[in-house]
Design a protein around this motif. Structure first.
Motif, PDB file in Angstrom:
ATOM      1  N   ALA A 162       0.828  -1.211   0.000  1.00 25.65           N
ATOM      2  CA  ALA A 162       0.000   0.000   0.000  1.00 25.65           C
ATOM      3  C   ALA A 162       0.862   1.261   0.000  1.00 25.65           C
ATOM      4  O   ALA A 162       0.534   2.251  -0.661  1.00 25.65           O
ATOM      5  N   MET A 163       1.972   1.213   0.725  1.00 24.97           N
ATOM      6  CA  MET A 163       2.900   2.357   0.748  1.00 24.97           C
ATOM      7  C   MET A 163       3.393   2.650  -0.671  1.00 24.97           C
ATOM      8  O   MET A 163       3.435   3.799  -1.115  1.00 24.97           O
ATOM      9  N   GLN A 164       3.763   1.583  -1.372  1.00 25.38           N
ATOM     10  CA  GLN A 164       4.277   1.768  -2.733  1.00 25.38           C
ATOM     11  C   GLN A 164       3.205   2.307  -3.672  1.00 25.38           C
ATOM     12  O   GLN A 164       3.448   3.219  -4.458  1.00 25.38           O
ATOM     13  N   GLU A 165       2.005   1.741  -3.520  1.00 24.70           N
ATOM     14  CA  GLU A 165       0.879   2.185  -4.339  1.00 24.70           C
ATOM     15  C   GLU A 165       0.599   3.676  -4.086  1.00 24.70           C
ATOM     16  O   GLU A 165       0.394   4.451  -5.016  1.00 24.70           O
ATOM     17  N   MET A 166       0.603   4.041  -2.808  1.00 28.46           N
ATOM     18  CA  MET A 166       0.313   5.426  -2.436  1.00 28.46           C
ATOM     19  C   MET A 166       1.372   6.359  -3.020  1.00 28.46           C
ATOM     20  O   MET A 166       1.040   7.419  -3.558  1.00 28.46           O
ATOM     21  N   GLU A 167       2.634   5.958  -2.951  1.00 31.76           N
ATOM     22  CA  GLU A 167       3.685   6.819  -3.486  1.00 31.76           C
ATOM     23  C   GLU A 167       3.552   6.998  -4.996  1.00 31.76           C
ATOM     24  O   GLU A 167       3.778   8.090  -5.510  1.00 31.76           O
ATOM     25  N   SER A 168       3.137   5.923  -5.689  1.00 32.12           N
ATOM     26  CA  SER A 168       2.978   6.136  -7.140  1.00 32.12           C
ATOM     27  C   SER A 168       1.776   7.033  -7.431  1.00 32.12           C
ATOM     28  O   SER A 168       1.805   7.829  -8.360  1.00 32.12           O
ATOM     29  N   ARG A 169       0.731   6.915  -6.599  1.00 34.49           N
ATOM     30  CA  ARG A 169      -0.417   7.822  -6.767  1.00 34.49           C
ATOM     31  C   ARG A 169       0.014   9.269  -6.519  1.00 34.49           C
ATOM     32  O   ARG A 169      -0.449  10.200  -7.190  1.00 34.49           O
ATOM     33  N   MET A 170       0.874   9.449  -5.530  1.00 33.14           N
ATOM     34  CA  MET A 170       1.356  10.796  -5.224  1.00 33.14           C
ATOM     35  C   MET A 170       2.159  11.363  -6.389  1.00 33.14           C
ATOM     36  O   MET A 170       2.016  12.527  -6.758  1.00 33.14           O
ATOM     37  N   ASP A 171       3.005  10.515  -6.975  1.00 36.19           N
ATOM     38  CA  ASP A 171       3.803  10.964  -8.120  1.00 36.19           C
ATOM     39  C   ASP A 171       2.890  11.360  -9.287  1.00 36.19           C
ATOM     40  O   ASP A 171       3.114  12.368  -9.957  1.00 36.19           O
ATOM     41  N   ALA A 172       1.852  10.540  -9.500  1.00 36.48           N
ATOM     42  CA  ALA A 172       0.916  10.834 -10.591  1.00 36.48           C
ATOM     43  C   ALA A 172       0.173  12.142 -10.318  1.00 36.48           C
ATOM     44  O   ALA A 172      -0.071  12.937 -11.236  1.00 36.48           O
ATOM     45  N   PHE A 173      -0.154  12.369  -9.042  1.00 36.52           N
ATOM     46  CA  PHE A 173      -0.884  13.591  -8.694  1.00 36.52           C
ATOM     47  C   PHE A 173      -0.052  14.829  -9.024  1.00 36.52           C
ATOM     48  O   PHE A 173      -0.566  15.829  -9.533  1.00 36.52           O
ATOM     49  N   ALA A 174       1.243  14.762  -8.729  1.00 37.07           N
ATOM     50  CA  ALA A 174       2.114  15.920  -8.982  1.00 37.07           C
ATOM     51  C   ALA A 174       2.085  16.331 -10.454  1.00 37.07           C
ATOM     52  O   ALA A 174       2.273  17.499 -10.793  1.00 37.07           O
ATOM     53  N   LYS A 175       1.811  15.352 -11.310  1.00 37.24           N
ATOM     54  CA  LYS A 175       1.791  15.644 -12.750  1.00 37.24           C
ATOM     55  C   LYS A 175       0.541  16.414 -13.190  1.00 37.24           C
ATOM     56  O   LYS A 175       0.448  16.871 -14.322  1.00 37.24           O
ATOM     57  N   LEU A 176      -0.428  16.555 -12.288  1.00 36.90           N
ATOM     58  CA  LEU A 176      -1.646  17.313 -12.637  1.00 36.90           C
ATOM     59  C   LEU A 176      -1.415  18.821 -12.599  1.00 36.90           C
ATOM     60  O   LEU A 176      -2.281  19.600 -12.979  1.00 36.90           O
ATOM     61  N   LYS A 177      -0.242  19.210 -12.127  1.00 32.08           N
ATOM     62  CA  LYS A 177       0.085  20.636 -12.061  1.00 32.08           C
ATOM     63  C   LYS A 177      -0.097  21.279 -13.440  1.00 32.08           C
ATOM     64  O   LYS A 177       0.373  20.745 -14.443  1.00 32.08           O
ATOM     65  N   GLY A 178      -0.828  22.406 -13.452  1.00 30.47           N
ATOM     66  CA  GLY A 178      -1.029  23.108 -14.714  1.00 30.47           C
ATOM     67  C   GLY A 178      -2.315  22.720 -15.437  1.00 30.47           C
ATOM     68  O   GLY A 178      -2.634  23.269 -16.479  1.00 30.47           O
TER      69      GLY A 178
END
Ligand SMILES: [Zn+2]
Length: 634
Positions: free
Chosen positions: A59-75
């Motif tokens: 779950a930690m790994q899954e959450m971190e990849s979700r976080m990385d994907a979220f950062a890409k929503l910038k803009g």
């Protein structure tokens, strides 16, 4: 994003002859402090969160990849409602997972704080969260580049955005106090040294403070550490010993009062700096803006309480009389008038709490029964377990409650208090989407103190023993003293000191001592014989240094619950039913609006003097009942 919703409180009963007769024999608390030997039904079951550490890792790994994907929503946010919706939904998914990955090690650490591997995992979670916070700092500023009218139109046209309406628009409300980019950058650069006075206070009051020893009447020397000191005030029957201990303990703070005053001036100056930088007219306005609480609420609270100290003073005079003292000093307030060896086993407390909450209806009772049925309450103390009590929510799973139940009256009320928080969490989680499921401190203590009041009334209805009735009433009155009168007095102090800073006047030891001594006189009148050294008390109140303008919320919660309790238990059946429905709606509403608005819908208007007066009236009633029981004991 924070997980600050756990209300950590140590506030606080007797059992009813009826239940004691009808219920099966209740086991007293286990003798052992070895966790493995405590029956599983009294320990937390973590498997509802994750079946194993391997699952947590995944779950930690899954959450971190979700976080990385979220950062890409910038803009992307200004592209339209679909982009805003996607960002909020993704943010929710991450948030829900954050609860799970955070609580799994946190709860396990709290039942054995000696476990270093657990502490390590917990720190790992903290580091990932901090990284995510930094990586998403663009979110609110970017959202606010969309004009409010456009955003409102998007929300109106997009039903799926409706659950996010309050949260999105609240960003616009607070926009007036957000600076331009260079201003925000400047403030963020100041954030580290802004914490210096608080950090210095913590060092001075914990690491560097030297508590003295005093020789008591029996010839024994006692080191007056905070733990020893409070035990002495509670247990030492010799007033001269208590006097000596109080003077020495408070004196340890007084010895470096000039440094404490300089630090407190630093706190107030910082608050005024930040308030002015963010264009607030006062430090109070700045502190209340987050919850959209009008400043008049705090002023009304202070004014009404100042005018309502008569029952407080009557209570202290009653204690003075019952303790047979010539003079009553503040250090005499902790000696019990009567001692009771009566015990209240956990299973009895659980049944009593359940029965006491019957006025809240069958649905509430069923959910409560479900909550207490096993695995969610860590009941007894064990080696290495965190002290105190709290309720902590895991969205999608439910609340977990930590106790250190020791069969005393206090622990029974603590259980009811924390169960109030837990049931608030249950109802909020069931009725709110994730984004509005967290409730503020401003409403949290309403749920807990209301349950304590239900328990008190139930227990009083079950016993005719005047001594037991007196102890029950005293418990409740002392709770009002601690969570209402004392906290309002503290808020009064903070207001006065900050006003001086706002007016450019000096804040010195002498000034702070004068304010504090004046407050003692205002609140306790001549019911307490003054002692000069108590003027240094402000230096012992860590809330003043660590969370300014925070404590008033305990008092407003208490006022709200006093009024709600009255409405739910007085008047015609239909009036009571309507009030109870409004109260349950409040609990179910989580954080879906500003807390003042939520309370108003439940029938509580904190801007009205009458709301605060309800606590004064409740205190008056309880003290009158105490006086009546005391008269029977003569
Ligand atoms: Zn609480």
């Amino acid at each position: 994003m924070t997980l600050a919703h756990e209300a950590k409180q140590n506030l606080a009963a007797t059992l009813c002859a009826l239940i004691a007769c009808l219920a099966p024999a209740h086991a007293a608390k286990p003798e052992t402090r070895n966790r493995a030997e405590i029956p599983a039904e009294f320990r937390w079951d973590f498997s509802a969160i994750y079946p194993s550490w391997a699952a947590w890792e995944q779950a930690m790994q899954e959450m971190e990849s979700r976080m990385d994907a979220f950062a890409k929503l910038k803009g992307t946010l200004a592209q339209g409602p679909a982009a805003v919706l996607k960002a909020y939904r993704d943010f929710d998914d991450i948030g829900k997972q954050q609860y799970l990955v955070y609580r799994y090690p946190q709860l396990q650490r709290d039942v054995d704080t000696r476990d270093q591997a657990m502490a390590g995992r917990f720190q790992r979670v903290g580091a990932v969260f901090a990284k995510f916070d930094t990586a998403t700092s663009w979110f609110t500023p970017e959202l606010l580049t969309v004009p409010q009218a456009t955003m409102e139109k998007w929300i109106a046209e997009t039903p799926a955005l409706a659950p996010y309406r309050f949260t999105i628009l609240d960003n616009y409300r607070q926009q007036a106090h957000v600076l331009d980019e260079s201003g925000e950058r400047l403030l963020s650069l100041a954030s580290q040294f802004n914490r210096t006075p608080q950090a210095a206070y913590q060092e001075l009051s914990t690491s560097d403070i030297k508590f003295p020893s005093v020789r008591l009447a029996d010839g024994k020397d006692v080191l007056l550490s905070p733990g020893n000191y409070s035990a002495l005030l509670e247990n030492n029957p010799n007033q001269a010993d208590r006097a000596k201990a109080a003077a020495a303990h408070v004196g340890a703070y007084g010895a470096t009062a000039n440094t404490y005053a300089a630090l407190y001036n630093g706190i107030a100056q910082r608050n005024w700096f930040l308030a002015q930088a963010r264009k607030f007219p006062s430090t109070l306005d700045a502190a209340l803006d987050g919850n959209a609480v009008p400043r008049a609420v705090v002023q009304t609270l202070v004014d009404t309480t100042r005018a309502g100290t008569a029952p407080l003073q009557r209570y202290l005079r009653l204690k003075k009389k019952l303790l047979g003292l010539q003079e009553f000093h503040l250090y005499d307030n902790f000696v019990p008038v009567f001692r009771s060896d009566k015990t209240y086993p956990y299973e009895m407390a659980r049944e009593a709490a359940l029965v006491s909450m019957a006025p809240l209806g069958a649905e509430y009772a069923a959910k409560f029964r479900q909550f207490v049925s096993g695995g969610r309450i860590d009941v007894y103390e064990n080696e290495g377990k965190k002290s105190g009590a709290y309720s902590a929510g895991v969205y999608g799973v439910g609340p977990y409650q930590l106790l250190n139940y020791n069969d005393t009256l206090d622990s029974m009320f603590t259980f009811a208090h924390e169960a109030g928080h837990a049931m608030h969490t249950v109802l909020s989680y069931e009725n709110q989407p994730f984004v509005t499921s967290g409730y503020t401190i401003f409403v949290a203590e309403v749920a807990s103190t209301t349950n304590e009041r239900f328990l008190l009334e139930h227990l009083l209805g079950q016993t005719t023993d005047p001594k037991e009735r007196f102890l029950l009433l005293q418990h409740s009155v002392q709770a009002i003293v601690n969570t209402f009168y004392t906290q309002v007095m503290f808020a009064d102090f903070e207001l006065q000191a900050h006003r001086l800073v706002e007016q450019g006047k000096p804040v010195t030891t002498e000034v702070l001592n004068t304010i504090y001594a004046g407050l003692l006189k205002t609140y306790y009148g001549d019911a307490v014989t003054p002692d000069d050294f108590y003027k240094f008390t402000w230096s012992r109140i860590s809330h003043f240094f660590e969370s300014p303008y925070y404590v008033y919320q305990y008092a407003t919660c208490f006022a709200s619950s006093a009024q709600l309790f009255d409405a739910m238990t007085r008047g015609s059946e239909s009036q009571r039913k309507a009030a109870t429905d409004r109260y349950l709606t409040l609990l179910k509403s989580g954080g879906n609006d500003h807390p003042m608005t939520q309370l108003k819908k439940a029938g509580v208007d904190l801007s009205q003097r009458a709301t605060v007066q309800a606590v004064v009236d409740q205190m008056d009633l309880l003290v009158t009942r105490m006086e009546a029981e005391a008269a029977k004991l003569r």
